[in-house]
Design a protein around this motif. Structure first.
Motif, PDB file in Angstrom:
ATOM      1  N   PHE A  35       0.833  -1.198   0.000  1.00  0.00           N
ATOM      2  CA  PHE A  35       0.000   0.000   0.000  1.00  0.00           C
ATOM      3  C   PHE A  35       0.873   1.255   0.000  1.00  0.00           C
ATOM      4  O   PHE A  35       2.002   1.242   0.498  1.00  0.00           O
ATOM      5  N   TYR A  37       0.061   5.041   1.543  1.00  0.00           N
ATOM      6  CA  TYR A  37      -0.840   5.914   2.272  1.00  0.00           C
ATOM      7  C   TYR A  37      -0.278   7.323   2.253  1.00  0.00           C
ATOM      8  O   TYR A  37       0.931   7.537   2.276  1.00  0.00           O
ATOM      9  N   GLN A  39      -0.470  11.049   4.310  1.00  0.00           N
ATOM     10  CA  GLN A  39      -0.860  11.701   5.550  1.00  0.00           C
ATOM     11  C   GLN A  39      -0.597  13.197   5.454  1.00  0.00           C
ATOM     12  O   GLN A  39       0.523  13.654   5.647  1.00  0.00           O
ATOM     13  N   ARG A  43      -3.466  14.876   9.686  1.00  0.00           N
ATOM     14  CA  ARG A  43      -3.175  13.590  10.371  1.00  0.00           C
ATOM     15  C   ARG A  43      -3.919  12.405   9.749  1.00  0.00           C
ATOM     16  O   ARG A  43      -3.578  11.263  10.040  1.00  0.00           O
ATOM     17  N   GLN A  44      -4.921  12.675   8.937  1.00  0.00           N
ATOM     18  CA  GLN A  44      -5.706  11.588   8.370  1.00  0.00           C
ATOM     19  C   GLN A  44      -4.836  10.706   7.486  1.00  0.00           C
ATOM     20  O   GLN A  44      -4.135  11.199   6.621  1.00  0.00           O
ATOM     21  N   MET A  45      -4.876   9.410   7.693  1.00  0.00           N
ATOM     22  CA  MET A  45      -4.167   8.465   6.829  1.00  0.00           C
ATOM     23  C   MET A  45      -5.103   8.093   5.695  1.00  0.00           C
ATOM     24  O   MET A  45      -6.154   7.485   5.913  1.00  0.00           O
ATOM     25  N   LEU A  47      -5.702   6.161   2.090  1.00  0.00           N
ATOM     26  CA  LEU A  47      -5.215   5.122   1.191  1.00  0.00           C
ATOM     27  C   LEU A  47      -5.110   5.679  -0.223  1.00  0.00           C
ATOM     28  O   LEU A  47      -6.087   6.169  -0.780  1.00  0.00           O
ATOM     29  N   ARG A  50      -3.205   0.439  -3.870  1.00  0.00           N
ATOM     30  CA  ARG A  50      -3.029  -0.898  -3.288  1.00  0.00           C
ATOM     31  C   ARG A  50      -2.617  -1.858  -4.386  1.00  0.00           C
ATOM     32  O   ARG A  50      -3.113  -1.792  -5.508  1.00  0.00           O
ATOM     33  N   PHE A  91       3.538   7.163   3.115  1.00  0.00           N
ATOM     34  CA  PHE A  91       4.038   5.950   3.751  1.00  0.00           C
ATOM     35  C   PHE A  91       3.779   4.746   2.857  1.00  0.00           C
ATOM     36  O   PHE A  91       2.665   4.546   2.356  1.00  0.00           O
ATOM     37  N   ARG A 104      -1.709  -7.318   9.741  1.00  0.00           N
ATOM     38  CA  ARG A 104      -1.754  -5.883   9.945  1.00  0.00           C
ATOM     39  C   ARG A 104      -0.605  -5.252   9.176  1.00  0.00           C
ATOM     40  O   ARG A 104       0.186  -5.933   8.559  1.00  0.00           O
ATOM     41  N   LEU A 105      -0.528  -3.921   9.214  1.00  0.00           N
ATOM     42  CA  LEU A 105       0.395  -3.179   8.374  1.00  0.00           C
ATOM     43  C   LEU A 105       1.752  -2.969   9.031  1.00  0.00           C
ATOM     44  O   LEU A 105       1.830  -2.650  10.214  1.00  0.00           O
ATOM     45  N   PHE A 107       4.856  -0.416   8.346  1.00  0.00           N
ATOM     46  CA  PHE A 107       5.073   0.829   7.625  1.00  0.00           C
ATOM     47  C   PHE A 107       6.549   1.129   7.427  1.00  0.00           C
ATOM     48  O   PHE A 107       7.400   0.753   8.256  1.00  0.00           O
ATOM     49  N   GLY A 108       6.831   1.830   6.332  1.00  0.00           N
ATOM     50  CA  GLY A 108       8.142   2.436   6.157  1.00  0.00           C
ATOM     51  C   GLY A 108       8.239   3.729   6.949  1.00  0.00           C
ATOM     52  O   GLY A 108       7.294   4.137   7.621  1.00  0.00           O
ATOM     53  N   GLU A 109       9.399   4.377   6.829  1.00  0.00           N
ATOM     54  CA  GLU A 109       9.660   5.569   7.635  1.00  0.00           C
ATOM     55  C   GLU A 109       8.946   6.813   7.113  1.00  0.00           C
ATOM     56  O   GLU A 109       8.828   7.807   7.828  1.00  0.00           O
TER      57      GLU A 109
ATOM     58  N   PHE B  33      -7.502  -2.252  14.728  1.00  0.00           N
ATOM     59  CA  PHE B  33      -6.135  -2.123  15.210  1.00  0.00           C
ATOM     60  C   PHE B  33      -5.920  -0.742  15.822  1.00  0.00           C
ATOM     61  O   PHE B  33      -6.580   0.223  15.443  1.00  0.00           O
ATOM     62  N   TYR B  35      -2.736   2.007  16.436  1.00  0.00           N
ATOM     63  CA  TYR B  35      -1.365   2.366  16.097  1.00  0.00           C
ATOM     64  C   TYR B  35      -0.953   3.596  16.894  1.00  0.00           C
ATOM     65  O   TYR B  35      -1.780   4.434  17.258  1.00  0.00           O
ATOM     66  N   SER B  42       7.163   7.093  12.006  1.00  0.00           N
ATOM     67  CA  SER B  42       6.177   6.294  11.290  1.00  0.00           C
ATOM     68  C   SER B  42       5.183   5.685  12.275  1.00  0.00           C
ATOM     69  O   SER B  42       5.234   5.957  13.474  1.00  0.00           O
ATOM     70  N   LEU B  43       4.283   4.877  11.779  1.00  0.00           N
ATOM     71  CA  LEU B  43       3.272   4.253  12.622  1.00  0.00           C
ATOM     72  C   LEU B  43       3.772   2.909  13.136  1.00  0.00           C
ATOM     73  O   LEU B  43       4.357   2.121  12.385  1.00  0.00           O
ATOM     74  N   LEU B 106      -7.365  -1.741   4.495  1.00  0.00           N
ATOM     75  CA  LEU B 106      -7.334  -1.170   5.836  1.00  0.00           C
ATOM     76  C   LEU B 106      -7.537   0.338   5.733  1.00  0.00           C
ATOM     77  O   LEU B 106      -6.904   0.999   4.908  1.00  0.00           O
ATOM     78  N   PHE B 108      -8.186   4.139   8.078  1.00  0.00           N
ATOM     79  CA  PHE B 108      -7.799   4.761   9.337  1.00  0.00           C
ATOM     80  C   PHE B 108      -8.793   5.825   9.779  1.00  0.00           C
ATOM     81  O   PHE B 108      -9.397   6.510   8.946  1.00  0.00           O
ATOM     82  N   GLY B 109      -8.902   5.964  11.093  1.00  0.00           N
ATOM     83  CA  GLY B 109      -9.584   7.110  11.660  1.00  0.00           C
ATOM     84  C   GLY B 109      -8.703   8.335  11.547  1.00  0.00           C
ATOM     85  O   GLY B 109      -7.558   8.269  11.073  1.00  0.00           O
ATOM     86  N   SER B 110      -9.224   9.453  11.989  1.00  0.00           N
ATOM     87  CA  SER B 110      -8.515  10.729  11.826  1.00  0.00           C
ATOM     88  C   SER B 110      -7.460  10.958  12.901  1.00  0.00           C
ATOM     89  O   SER B 110      -6.745  11.952  12.864  1.00  0.00           O
TER      90      SER B 110
END
Lengths: 117, 117
Positions: A35, A37, A39, A43-45, A47, A50, A91, A104-105, A107-109, B33, B35, B42-43, B106, B108-110
């Protein structure tokens, strides 16, 4: 365990131009998802795109496309016709196949992308 | 996709107190999940919230510090207990499911921006 590496902490691009963000990963799994993502400062992640590992065809979503190289374990994101609203942290993330199996995910940096007017 | 409501969106708390974060989804989901995203990082997955049973915690996270509830398939809470300044982070709820067409994604919330003084 899986690892995801984004080697570009920051990138910038001029509005309307194209930019590519890099991502590599390491896994012993054969079936998985990748994926991207986004941000923004809110702050909202969000998508972006994919890719299923078993599909050879690269995923595309409007101005966003990926270059998925399974053998090389590489998963880059290309953003065409960049817009100011694309400014965000991006990300790359890995998920083993099967959400119901408890995946579950990882993540990269992250790569901070700035689109300049 | 799913509409995910996460509350509170931000809070400033005193050292030694606890904060409970809520995550509400507008549809039943298989996986939920939690995070943590520390400043500039990162997350990192804290735990998987399991419906009707104890959460599954990742290495480095314990139930006494981050108790989690999931009473049904649309709701979960994360409590950050006995807070210290090191707990200042963004906490994000994520949900996973098969969203039609066999696709697993997947969302995410805010996020909750927590600052501990």
């Amino acid at each position: 365990a899986q690892t995801v590496t984004q080697s570009q902490p920051e990138m910038s691009v001029q509005e309307a131009e194209t930019v590519t963000l890099s991502c590599t990963y390491d896994t012993s799994e054969n079936n998985y998802y990748l994926f991207w993502y986004k941000q923004p400062p809110s702050r909202q992640m969000i998508l972006v795109i994919r890719q299923e590992a078993y599909k050879q065809q690269n995923a595309t979503e409007n101005r966003f496309s990926v270059n998925f190289q399974k053998a090389a374990k590489s998963f880059s994101l290309k953003i065409s016709d960049s817009q100011l609203g694309d400014t965000a942290m991006y990300f790359c993330a890995f998920m083993k196949h099967g959400v119901g199996a408890g995946s579950r995910l990882t993540f990269g940096e992250g790569t901070q992308l700035t689109v300049n007017p | 996709s799913a509409v995910i409501s996460q509350k509170p969106s931000r809070d400033i708390c005193q050292r030694g107190t606890s904060l409970t974060i809520q995550c509400q989804v507008d549809s039943q989901v298989t996986m939920m999940f939690w995070y943590r995203q520390q400043p500039g990082q990162s997350l990192t997955l804290i735990a998987t919230a399991n419906q009707g049973s104890e959460a599954t915690y990742e290495s480095g996270f314990v139930i006494d510090k981050f108790p989690i509830s999931r009473p049904n398939l649309t709701f979960s809470t994360l409590t950050v207990s006995n807070m210290s300044p090191e707990d200042s982070s963004i906490y994000l709820c994520s949900v996973g499911n098969t969203w039609g067409g066999g696709e697993e994604k997947l969302f995410f919330g805010s996020g909750t921006q927590l600052s501990v003084l």
